[in-house]
Enzyme design. Structure first.
Site, short mmCIF file in Angstrom:
data_model
loop_
_atom_site.label_atom_id
_atom_site.label_comp_id
_atom_site.label_asym_id
_atom_site.label_seq_id
_atom_site.Cartn_x
_atom_site.Cartn_y
_atom_site.Cartn_z
N ASP A 7 7.04 31.55 73.14
CA ASP A 7 7.71 32.35 72.13
C ASP A 7 8.96 32.92 72.81
O ASP A 7 9.04 32.94 74.05
CB ASP A 7 6.77 33.46 71.67
N LEU A 8 9.93 33.37 72.04
CA LEU A 8 11.16 33.90 72.64
C LEU A 8 11.23 35.44 72.54
O LEU A 8 11.24 36.14 73.55
CB LEU A 8 12.37 33.28 71.94
N LYS A 44 6.61 41.15 63.98
CA LYS A 44 6.76 40.27 65.14
C LYS A 44 6.23 38.88 64.84
O LYS A 44 5.09 38.74 64.37
CB LYS A 44 6.01 40.84 66.35
N SER A 115 9.71 29.35 68.86
CA SER A 115 10.05 30.64 68.25
C SER A 115 10.25 30.47 66.75
O SER A 115 10.73 29.42 66.31
CB SER A 115 11.35 31.16 68.88
N ALA A 116 9.92 31.53 66.01
CA ALA A 116 10.18 31.51 64.56
C ALA A 116 11.66 31.74 64.29
O ALA A 116 12.11 31.60 63.15
CB ALA A 116 9.36 32.61 63.90
N LYS A 146 4.14 31.15 61.78
CA LYS A 146 3.01 31.79 62.46
C LYS A 146 2.36 32.75 61.46
O LYS A 146 3.08 33.38 60.70
CB LYS A 146 3.51 32.58 63.68
N GLU A 170 2.85 34.35 74.22
CA GLU A 170 3.17 35.16 73.04
C GLU A 170 3.08 36.66 73.28
O GLU A 170 2.38 37.10 74.20
CB GLU A 170 2.17 34.83 71.91
N ASP A 171 3.74 37.43 72.40
CA ASP A 171 3.59 38.88 72.40
C ASP A 171 3.08 39.38 71.04
O ASP A 171 2.86 40.58 70.89
CB ASP A 171 4.93 39.58 72.68
C1 BG6 Z 1 10.62 35.97 65.56
C2 BG6 Z 1 10.65 37.49 65.52
O1 BG6 Z 1 10.74 35.53 66.87
O2 BG6 Z 1 11.68 35.43 64.79
C3 BG6 Z 1 10.61 37.97 64.08
O3 BG6 Z 1 9.54 38.01 66.24
C4 BG6 Z 1 11.77 37.33 63.31
O4 BG6 Z 1 10.70 39.37 64.04
C5 BG6 Z 1 11.67 35.81 63.42
O5 BG6 Z 1 11.74 37.70 61.94
C6 BG6 Z 1 12.81 35.09 62.68
O6 BG6 Z 1 13.99 35.34 63.35
P1 BG6 Z 1 15.45 34.98 62.84
O7 BG6 Z 1 16.29 35.23 64.07
O8 BG6 Z 1 15.46 33.55 62.41
O9 BG6 Z 1 15.76 35.91 61.72
MG MG Z 2 7.52 37.36 69.87
#
Ligand code: BG6
Ligand code: MG
Length: 221
Positions: A7-8, A44, A115-116, A146, A170-171
């Site tokens: 995860d990032l 998160k 990462s999401a 996720k 992950e966190d």
């Molecule tokens: C995750 C974060 O890594 O990415 C979330 O923990 C965030 O809080 C999600 O909503 C989506 O991120 P982004 O940068 O595409 O809006």
């Molecule tokens: Mg995270």
């Protein structure tokens, strides 16, 4: 262990506060809502649109907005977020992460990002880490966010590895659930009680090491 799928946000750099501040600004300006502090943890790992839907549900406003309005608000939040992360540099890499990356590479472990965040490549670039990873899974190409396993499965596939040969890092509660659903070993950083589903939880990223990952993977497989 042949792969580490990271995860990032919250693992490599601490961007959770910037996400929360950006959502808080949007919620206040557009929805007249004050977000409670617990939302920082709840959001998160959750995708941009899913985060906004949670916020709308919290305000009892879910049905007040069209799909288009929701997209426009998510876009606006991202503008605030991008402003906040403008100043990220390699100084913002969390403790122990640069060392860990070196140790994993020395042992021939493939590194992938799950990462999401659609901003992951831009953030890695700012941190000077873009070239350290063998692959970055694209969250816009997976069906479910996720806690579904999709992004971790995509992260393993991108480095041509079986989930069973990988450790996920992950966190977030949603992220640990995603790793376990992907049938990977889960290493987590944060609160031991909250993240109890992980195979191991350490209090800070400085506690991460190749030895910890390998030992946890051996014990869990
Ligand atoms: C995750 C974060 O890594 O990415 C979330 O923990 C965030 O809080 C999600 O909503 C989506 O991120 P982004 O940068 O595409 O809006
Ligand atoms: Mg995270």
């Amino acid at each position: 262990m042949k792969g580490a799928i990271f995860d990032l946000d919250g693992v490599i750099t601490d961007t959770a506060k910037f996400h929360f501040e950006a959502w808080s600004q949007l919620a206040k300006e557009q929805l007249g809502l004050v977000l409670p502090a617990e939302f920082e943890a709840e959001l998160k790992g959750i995708s941009r649109t899913d985060s906004l839907i949670k916020i709308l549900e919290f305000g009892g406003l879910r049905d007040n907005y069209t799909e288009e309005e929701i997209l426009a608000m998510a876009e606006k939040k991202n503008g605030y977020y991008l402003q906040a992360i403008e100043t990220l540099t390699k100084e913002d890499i969390l403790p122990g992460i640069t060392r860990l990356i070196g140790e994993l590479k020395d042992h021939g472990v493939k590194l992938s990002i799950a990462s999401a965040s659609k901003n992951a490549p831009a953030i890695l670039e700012k941190l000077g880490l873009l070239d350290e990873f063998d692959a970055i899974a694209d969250p816009s190409k997976v069906a479910n966010g996720k806690p579904a396993p999709d992004i971790f499965l995509a992260g393993a596939k991108a480095v041509e590895l079986e989930p069973k040969d990988c450790v996920g890092v992950e966190d977030a509660v949603s992220g640990v659930a995603a790793i376990k659903a992907a049938k990977m070993t889960a290493v987590a950083v944060g609160d031991e009680t909250e993240l109890a589903q992980a195979d191991v939880v350490v209090p800070t990223t400085a506690d991460f090491s190749y030895a910890l990952f390998e030992k946890t993977w051996e014990a869990a497989k």
